[in-house]
Scaffold this motif. Structure first.
Motif, PDB file in Angstrom:
ATOM      1  N   GLN A   1     -12.255 -10.942  -6.310  1.00 25.27           N
ATOM      2  CA  GLN A   1     -13.150 -10.015  -5.610  1.00 25.27           C
ATOM      3  C   GLN A   1     -12.378  -8.960  -4.836  1.00 25.27           C
ATOM      4  OE1 GLN A   1     -15.986 -10.929  -7.523  1.00 25.27           O
ATOM      5  NE2 GLN A   1     -16.691  -9.781  -5.738  1.00 25.27           N
ATOM      6  N   ASP A   2     -11.228  -9.333  -4.299  1.00 29.89           N
ATOM      7  CA  ASP A   2     -10.419  -8.380  -3.532  1.00 29.89           C
ATOM      8  C   ASP A   2     -10.029  -7.170  -4.374  1.00 29.89           C
ATOM      9  OD1 ASP A   2     -10.419  -9.868  -1.178  1.00 29.89           O
ATOM     10  OD2 ASP A   2      -8.574 -10.941  -1.692  1.00 29.89           O
ATOM     11  N   ILE A   3      -9.624  -7.391  -5.623  1.00 27.51           N
ATOM     12  CA  ILE A   3      -9.126  -6.269  -6.424  1.00 27.51           C
ATOM     13  C   ILE A   3     -10.241  -5.337  -6.859  1.00 27.51           C
ATOM     14  CG2 ILE A   3      -7.071  -7.499  -7.202  1.00 27.51           C
ATOM     15  CD1 ILE A   3      -8.465  -7.905  -9.894  1.00 27.51           C
ATOM     16  N   LYS A   4     -11.489  -5.812  -6.767  1.00 28.13           N
ATOM     17  CA  LYS A   4     -12.631  -4.963  -7.117  1.00 28.13           C
ATOM     18  C   LYS A   4     -13.142  -4.162  -5.916  1.00 28.13           C
ATOM     19  CE  LYS A   4     -14.123  -8.322 -10.592  1.00 28.13           C
ATOM     20  NZ  LYS A   4     -15.168  -9.322 -10.961  1.00 28.13           N
ATOM     21  N   ALA A   5     -12.650  -4.505  -4.725  1.00 28.09           N
ATOM     22  CA  ALA A   5     -13.107  -3.845  -3.499  1.00 28.09           C
ATOM     23  C   ALA A   5     -12.487  -2.459  -3.373  1.00 28.09           C
ATOM     24  CB  ALA A   5     -12.741  -4.702  -2.292  1.00 28.09           C
ATOM     25  N   PRO A   6     -13.135  -1.566  -2.613  1.00 34.81           N
ATOM     26  CA  PRO A   6     -12.578  -0.221  -2.425  1.00 34.81           C
ATOM     27  C   PRO A   6     -11.227  -0.261  -1.724  1.00 34.81           C
ATOM     28  CG  PRO A   6     -14.877  -0.312  -1.739  1.00 34.81           C
ATOM     29  CD  PRO A   6     -14.444  -1.737  -1.960  1.00 34.81           C
ATOM     30  N   SER A   7     -10.346   0.629  -2.121  1.00 34.48           N
ATOM     31  CA  SER A   7      -9.082   0.816  -1.421  1.00 34.48           C
ATOM     32  C   SER A   7      -9.270   1.882  -0.354  1.00 34.48           C
ATOM     33  CB  SER A   7      -7.996   1.241  -2.414  1.00 34.48           C
ATOM     34  OG  SER A   7      -8.212   2.592  -2.828  1.00 34.48           O
ATOM     35  N   GLU A   8      -8.182   2.292   0.273  1.00 35.86           N
ATOM     36  CA  GLU A   8      -8.233   3.367   1.255  1.00 35.86           C
ATOM     37  C   GLU A   8      -8.282   4.747   0.598  1.00 35.86           C
ATOM     38  OE1 GLU A   8      -8.376   2.928   4.684  1.00 35.86           O
ATOM     39  OE2 GLU A   8      -8.653   0.831   4.106  1.00 35.86           O
ATOM     40  N   LEU A   9      -8.142   4.802  -0.725  1.00 35.47           N
ATOM     41  CA  LEU A   9      -8.175   6.072  -1.448  1.00 35.47           C
ATOM     42  C   LEU A   9      -9.572   6.308  -2.004  1.00 35.47           C
ATOM     43  CD1 LEU A   9      -4.780   5.903  -3.377  1.00 35.47           C
ATOM     44  CD2 LEU A   9      -5.320   7.220  -1.321  1.00 35.47           C
ATOM     45  N   PRO A  10     -10.172   7.437  -1.710  1.00 38.16           N
ATOM     46  CA  PRO A  10     -11.540   7.709  -2.164  1.00 38.16           C
ATOM     47  C   PRO A  10     -11.689   7.560  -3.677  1.00 38.16           C
ATOM     48  CG  PRO A  10     -10.823   9.382  -0.590  1.00 38.16           C
ATOM     49  CD  PRO A  10      -9.621   8.553  -0.914  1.00 38.16           C
ATOM     50  N   GLY A  11     -12.685   6.791  -4.087  1.00 36.68           N
ATOM     51  CA  GLY A  11     -12.974   6.630  -5.503  1.00 36.68           C
ATOM     52  C   GLY A  11     -12.136   5.605  -6.226  1.00 36.68           C
ATOM     53  N   TRP A  12     -11.172   5.023  -5.548  1.00 35.60           N
ATOM     54  CA  TRP A  12     -10.283   4.038  -6.168  1.00 35.60           C
ATOM     55  C   TRP A  12     -10.515   2.656  -5.570  1.00 35.60           C
ATOM     56  CZ3 TRP A  12      -4.488   5.515  -7.280  1.00 35.60           C
ATOM     57  CH2 TRP A  12      -4.458   6.420  -8.352  1.00 35.60           C
ATOM     58  N   THR A  13     -10.601   1.658  -6.461  1.00 33.28           N
ATOM     59  CA  THR A  13     -10.573   0.271  -6.015  1.00 33.28           C
ATOM     60  C   THR A  13      -9.124  -0.150  -5.790  1.00 33.28           C
ATOM     61  OG1 THR A  13     -10.354  -0.620  -8.253  1.00 33.28           O
ATOM     62  CG2 THR A  13     -12.607  -0.213  -7.429  1.00 33.28           C
ATOM     63  N   ARG A  14      -8.959  -1.341  -5.266  1.00 33.48           N
ATOM     64  CA  ARG A  14      -7.599  -1.872  -5.155  1.00 33.48           C
ATOM     65  C   ARG A  14      -6.980  -2.049  -6.541  1.00 33.48           C
ATOM     66  NH1 ARG A  14      -9.454  -6.198  -0.641  1.00 33.48           N
ATOM     67  NH2 ARG A  14      -8.776  -5.073   1.247  1.00 33.48           N
ATOM     68  N   GLY A  15      -7.822  -2.317  -7.543  1.00 38.72           N
ATOM     69  CA  GLY A  15      -7.320  -2.410  -8.906  1.00 38.72           C
ATOM     70  C   GLY A  15      -6.724  -1.103  -9.387  1.00 38.72           C
ATOM     71  N   HIS A  16      -7.329   0.020  -9.008  1.00 38.46           N
ATOM     72  CA  HIS A  16      -6.762   1.326  -9.344  1.00 38.46           C
ATOM     73  C   HIS A  16      -5.385   1.497  -8.707  1.00 38.46           C
ATOM     74  CE1 HIS A  16     -10.959   2.405 -10.387  1.00 38.46           C
ATOM     75  NE2 HIS A  16     -10.423   3.333 -11.159  1.00 38.46           N
ATOM     76  N   VAL A  17      -5.257   1.106  -7.446  1.00 43.46           N
ATOM     77  CA  VAL A  17      -3.974   1.268  -6.752  1.00 43.46           C
ATOM     78  C   VAL A  17      -2.908   0.389  -7.399  1.00 43.46           C
ATOM     79  CG1 VAL A  17      -2.753   1.055  -4.555  1.00 43.46           C
ATOM     80  CG2 VAL A  17      -5.124   1.875  -4.589  1.00 43.46           C
ATOM     81  N   LEU A  18      -3.261  -0.851  -7.721  1.00 47.26           N
ATOM     82  CA  LEU A  18      -2.294  -1.735  -8.370  1.00 47.26           C
ATOM     83  C   LEU A  18      -1.897  -1.181  -9.737  1.00 47.26           C
ATOM     84  CD1 LEU A  18      -3.772  -5.252  -7.515  1.00 47.26           C
ATOM     85  CD2 LEU A  18      -1.733  -4.178  -6.523  1.00 47.26           C
ATOM     86  N   ALA A  19      -2.862  -0.628 -10.474  1.00 47.50           N
ATOM     87  CA  ALA A  19      -2.548  -0.042 -11.779  1.00 47.50           C
ATOM     88  C   ALA A  19      -1.610   1.150 -11.619  1.00 47.50           C
ATOM     89  CB  ALA A  19      -3.834   0.382 -12.478  1.00 47.50           C
ATOM     90  N   HIS A  20      -1.815   1.936 -10.577  1.00 44.35           N
ATOM     91  CA  HIS A  20      -0.942   3.085 -10.331  1.00 44.35           C
ATOM     92  C   HIS A  20       0.458   2.632  -9.958  1.00 44.35           C
ATOM     93  CE1 HIS A  20       0.697   6.834  -9.092  1.00 44.35           C
ATOM     94  NE2 HIS A  20       0.613   6.580  -7.796  1.00 44.35           N
ATOM     95  N   ILE A  21       0.570   1.604  -9.111  1.00 43.16           N
ATOM     96  CA  ILE A  21       1.887   1.088  -8.740  1.00 43.16           C
ATOM     97  C   ILE A  21       2.625   0.595  -9.986  1.00 43.16           C
ATOM     98  CG2 ILE A  21       3.074  -0.773  -7.517  1.00 43.16           C
ATOM     99  CD1 ILE A  21       0.913  -0.496  -5.316  1.00 43.16           C
ATOM    100  N   THR A  22       1.910  -0.134 -10.837  1.00 44.15           N
ATOM    101  CA  THR A  22       2.508  -0.585 -12.096  1.00 44.15           C
ATOM    102  C   THR A  22       2.987   0.609 -12.915  1.00 44.15           C
ATOM    103  OG1 THR A  22       1.161  -2.594 -12.210  1.00 44.15           O
ATOM    104  CG2 THR A  22       2.041  -1.745 -14.282  1.00 44.15           C
ATOM    105  N   GLY A  23       2.142   1.631 -13.009  1.00 42.20           N
ATOM    106  CA  GLY A  23       2.472   2.793 -13.819  1.00 42.20           C
ATOM    107  C   GLY A  23       3.669   3.565 -13.311  1.00 42.20           C
ATOM    108  N   ILE A  24       3.748   3.805 -12.002  1.00 40.99           N
ATOM    109  CA  ILE A  24       4.856   4.607 -11.477  1.00 40.99           C
ATOM    110  C   ILE A  24       6.154   3.816 -11.518  1.00 40.99           C
ATOM    111  CG2 ILE A  24       4.405   3.983  -9.061  1.00 40.99           C
ATOM    112  CD1 ILE A  24       5.840   7.296 -10.426  1.00 40.99           C
ATOM    113  N   ALA A  25       6.103   2.501 -11.298  1.00 40.82           N
ATOM    114  CA  ALA A  25       7.329   1.699 -11.373  1.00 40.82           C
ATOM    115  C   ALA A  25       7.876   1.700 -12.802  1.00 40.82           C
ATOM    116  CB  ALA A  25       7.057   0.273 -10.896  1.00 40.82           C
TER     117      ALA A  25
END
Length: 245
Positions: free
Chosen positions: A30-54
């Motif tokens: 449930q945590d990864i489906k919750a909104p992140s601090e970035l508008p329009g992005w869930t925590r899953g979006h942020v984790l996907a971005h971290i994976t992508g940039i690394a």
């Protein structure tokens, strides 16, 4: 200001990667489906971005070691966005595995560098490997905050904040100059225009404002000609990925 050497940067990358991995390890489905601090992005979006940039930065180094170059992301910013959207809905297990593998890959290639390797050219910002290391440091530290677990900008280190002052000087509008006055520390001037604004407050609050994040400690104050004014507007974040036309 603190001088960041390759050795120090490698230490910071390991520290930031440990923070991100530690946060991901505590998430629930449930945590990864919750909104992140970035508008329009869930925590899953942020984790996907971290994976992508690394992974993208690791690829930059892997090609540089062979005397070759490659774009940061396939298909530029559109490819980056498409990959994030596709991976954002992954399961918790998939996100953890992806993040851990990408961070391990990036740390391995950075850790294998010799003294000359840090100066090999890469496509990212038409810079060198060291610039790529600084970029990954920024991404890991800032996006750890964006995951919205209570680890705010107040946790950012002095060397990191001072690095942001330098990197984000590109956000000062033309014709303006900002005198950044962290409490208890020497002032830092960014920009070279004739219109001067003093921004004072805690070091981490000033860095958070420059980075487009919410200051944690509420200490910011802006003055111009000794009068209180609103915080000045900033130019967009300096883009590292070209937009495809």
């Amino acid at each position: 200001m603190t001088v960041i050497t390759p050795e120090k940067l490698l230490e910071e990358l390991h520290r930031a990667a440990d923070v991100v991995a530690g946060i991901a390890a505590k998430f629930t489905e449930q945590d990864i489906k919750a909104p992140s601090e970035l508008p329009g992005w869930t925590r899953g979006h942020v984790l996907a971005h971290i994976t992508g940039i690394a992974n993208a930065m690791a690829r930059q180094l892997e090609y540089a070691a062979r005397g070759k170059s490659i774009e940061l992301y396939d298909s530029g910013s559109e490819g980056r966005t498409r990959a994030i959207d596709m991976a954002a809905g992954h399961s918790l297990e998939e996100h953890r595995a992806d993040v851990d593998a990408a961070l391990e890959r990036a740390l391995r290639v950075f850790g294998a560098l010799d003294a000359s390797g840090w100066h090999e050219p890469i496509t990212y910002r038409r810079g060198v490997v060291f610039d790529g290391g600084l970029a990954l440091w920024r991404e890991l530290v800032i996006h750890a905050t964006d995951l919205g677990t209570g680890r705010g900008p107040e946790t950012w280190s002095r060397p990191f904040c001072e690095h942001l002052f330098d990197f984000l000087s590109a956000r000062v509008p033309e014709g303006q100059k900002f005198v950044l006055q962290p409490l208890g520390l020497p002032p830092v001037v960014i920009g070279s225009g004739g219109q001067s604004t003093v921004v004072s407050g805690m070091l981490t609050d000033i860095a958070a404002w420059l980075a487009g994040r919410t200051p944690s400690l509420g200490s910011l104050r802006a003055t111009a000609a000794a009068d209180g004014v609103d915080l000045p507007a900033l130019l967009p974040w300096p883009a590292g990925v070209p937009v495809n036309n």
